[in-house]
Design an enzyme around this catalytic site. Sequence first.
Site, mmCIF file in Angstrom:
data_model
loop_
_atom_site.group_PDB
_atom_site.id
_atom_site.type_symbol
_atom_site.label_atom_id
_atom_site.label_comp_id
_atom_site.label_asym_id
_atom_site.label_seq_id
_atom_site.Cartn_x
_atom_site.Cartn_y
_atom_site.Cartn_z
ATOM 1 N N THR A 189 6.177 0.139 -3.588
ATOM 2 C CA THR A 189 5.548 0.382 -2.284
ATOM 3 C C THR A 189 4.257 1.145 -2.505
ATOM 4 O OG1 THR A 189 6.701 2.456 -2.022
ATOM 5 C CG2 THR A 189 7.737 0.534 -1.041
ATOM 6 N N GLU A 334 10.219 -3.108 1.506
ATOM 7 C CA GLU A 334 11.680 -2.963 1.438
ATOM 8 C C GLU A 334 12.409 -4.099 2.147
ATOM 9 O OE1 GLU A 334 9.470 -0.659 2.051
ATOM 10 O OE2 GLU A 334 10.059 1.306 1.264
ATOM 11 N N LYS A 443 2.954 14.018 19.001
ATOM 12 C CA LYS A 443 3.996 14.668 19.804
ATOM 13 C C LYS A 443 3.343 15.728 20.673
ATOM 14 C CE LYS A 443 7.508 13.390 16.553
ATOM 15 N NZ LYS A 443 7.732 13.496 15.147
ATOM 16 N N TRP A 448 6.052 11.602 23.280
ATOM 17 C CA TRP A 448 5.371 10.881 22.203
ATOM 18 C C TRP A 448 4.240 10.023 22.750
ATOM 19 C CZ3 TRP A 448 9.564 8.721 18.276
ATOM 20 C CH2 TRP A 448 10.258 9.800 17.727
HETATM 21 P P1 AMP Z 1 4.114 -2.390 3.157
HETATM 22 O O1 AMP Z 1 5.436 -1.997 2.596
HETATM 23 O O2 AMP Z 1 2.957 -1.930 2.341
HETATM 24 O O3 AMP Z 1 4.080 -3.858 3.419
HETATM 25 O O4 AMP Z 1 3.925 -1.652 4.549
HETATM 26 C C1 AMP Z 1 4.885 -1.784 5.556
HETATM 27 C C2 AMP Z 1 4.398 -1.118 6.811
HETATM 28 O O5 AMP Z 1 3.245 -1.791 7.328
HETATM 29 C C3 AMP Z 1 5.398 -1.175 7.948
HETATM 30 O O6 AMP Z 1 6.399 -0.200 7.833
HETATM 31 C C4 AMP Z 1 4.491 -0.973 9.157
HETATM 32 O O7 AMP Z 1 4.185 0.380 9.348
HETATM 33 C C5 AMP Z 1 3.234 -1.699 8.745
HETATM 34 N N1 AMP Z 1 3.214 -3.047 9.329
HETATM 35 C C6 AMP Z 1 3.595 -4.190 8.753
HETATM 36 N N2 AMP Z 1 3.394 -5.238 9.586
HETATM 37 C C7 AMP Z 1 2.877 -4.738 10.723
HETATM 38 C C8 AMP Z 1 2.453 -5.296 11.963
HETATM 39 N N3 AMP Z 1 2.499 -6.602 12.209
HETATM 40 N N4 AMP Z 1 1.984 -4.451 12.909
HETATM 41 C C9 AMP Z 1 1.933 -3.128 12.695
HETATM 42 N N5 AMP Z 1 2.302 -2.544 11.540
HETATM 43 C C10 AMP Z 1 2.768 -3.329 10.563
#
Ligand code: AMP
Length: 545
Positions: A189, A334, A443, A448
């Site tokens: 990640t 994940e 917050k 929120w």
């Molecule tokens: P990653 O593991 O780098 O793919 O990041 C995952 C995170 O990206 C998620 O937990 C979200 O916070 C954000 N994310 C992924 N897809 C979207 C989406 N369509 N809209 C908003 N946030 C997103």
Amino acid sequence: MLGLMQSHGLMISSILKHAARHHGESQVISRTHENTTHRYSWADVERRSRRLVRAMQAMGLEAGDRVGTLAWNGYRHLEVYYAAPGMKAICHTINPRLHPDDIAYIINHAGDKVLFVDSSFAPLVSAIAGRVADTVKAVVMLAAPDHMPEVTLAPGMKLICYDQMIDGADEDYAWPLFDENTASALCYTSGTTGRPKGVLYSHRSTILHAYATALPDVLDIRASSRVLPVVPMFHVNAWGIPYAAALTGASLVLPGRHLDGASMAMLLNDEQVTFTCGVPTVWLGLLQHLRSSGQKLSTVKRIMTGGSAAPPLLIEAFRDEFGVAVEHGWGMTELSPVGTYNAPKPKQSELSKDEAAQHMLKQGRVLPGIDMKIVDGSGKELPWDGVAFGDLLVRGPWVASAYFGDQPGSACDADGWFATGDVATIDPDGFMEITDRSKDVIKSGGEWISSITLENIAVSHPDVAEAAVIAAVHPKWDERPLLLVVPAPGKSVDPAAVMALYEGKVAKWWLPDEVVVVPELPHTATGKLLKSSLRTQYREHYIKK
Ligand code: AMP
């Protein structure tokens, strides 16, 4: 009583064999570093992947070994994607945009024995070679012999030319059947805080994810599709597209390293792409290019956007000016990564144009196989009313149970729920909308405020190129929203004009207390806003005054 059906394990090699046997003529097209176009078929991918297995075995690689890649989307990378898991080894894709310290950490943590590297990353590998020499014994350059770059390796590390290695290998390999829970791929990640953590996929999780993502109400990939993943193969397996394409027999277009608007428009049209996917920044670049050049998209019907929230303007502009549907998917490393997709239910056909536009901002419904819920701070489940927002939890067969090196189950609660770190609402029809990352939500006085909602409104101003809303400490309300905006090229931003946009769109207490104009905003290696760094800089903005 057990059922009496055959229990063939779900093997990644089985979808490659399927593509080769039943869709052998479907193409895999790659834009190379030399800016040429390489074309071959799924039958060729399968044959060359068998050669690659034989070559890796000759190098001494065995079941369970981690095989690192530092590479763009291209056909040689695709072969590693299939050959490594096909011999029970693990394809570990590494994000080259990370800081070299993080890359060295990840390679050592994963224990990669060999690195498959695109020639453009030769300087990067030279820079970190000394720090990964305990584990990495060979570097294979994904290049032809006459395009081998200069590279300096540590003593004891072998440099190998990929094409030479493949040409010299046998192809008499028979893909074996083994336990479908065997690890197949590893991806770390991006980690905006702390060290990156590894997510270890299995053959079973990968195949189930491929089946679910190919469905009509998700990516709708079929044999007649021509699919271009702009999302890199080093970022969560290019959202699983290399697997879903083989499963369905779709043609696959791999764009290499040039992802600017002009390069994308040319490739999408030249290769008659029907579906493409990537992060909003890429689509903004494409939109700007299409507008300034007057070019159209001749075959693309749908774009999947994900990774961060797409601004409403992007969705509207592609729909109204180019007749292309920009559809939201949501997921994370994940989750292999796709968890939800915004495809309409029958009811959505009754929405007005404005309501439909609003609805398209949602991240969508869960894919069958995934379960989700939202909970408050005490873990109590919140209603699906589209208003209450809380921490989003998920579970399912392609959700991580633990990070690489940790105890199985350690990333979930006792009931198997994984906390995504996202904050969301879910409406009565099951459409989820991300309102924030849990650490980004503001917050204020115990209530929120969604930073994403405020950012979407700010970027609807034509003079604003990008916006970030962060929680700044406030003496009375604990936290209040602070809006940072970057002007569009050649424009200046009038803060009052931006504030006027919020009129009637959000509750008064949601309004940012201040607008600060900045020349640029920081981003992570996967292109998301780096809010942790903005918080460090602006957290005390209101109390310092
Ligand atoms: P990653 O593991 O780098 O793919 O990041 C995952 C995170 O990206 C998620 O937990 C979200 O916070 C954000 N994310 C992924 N897809 C979207 C989406 N369509 N809209 C908003 N946030 C997103």
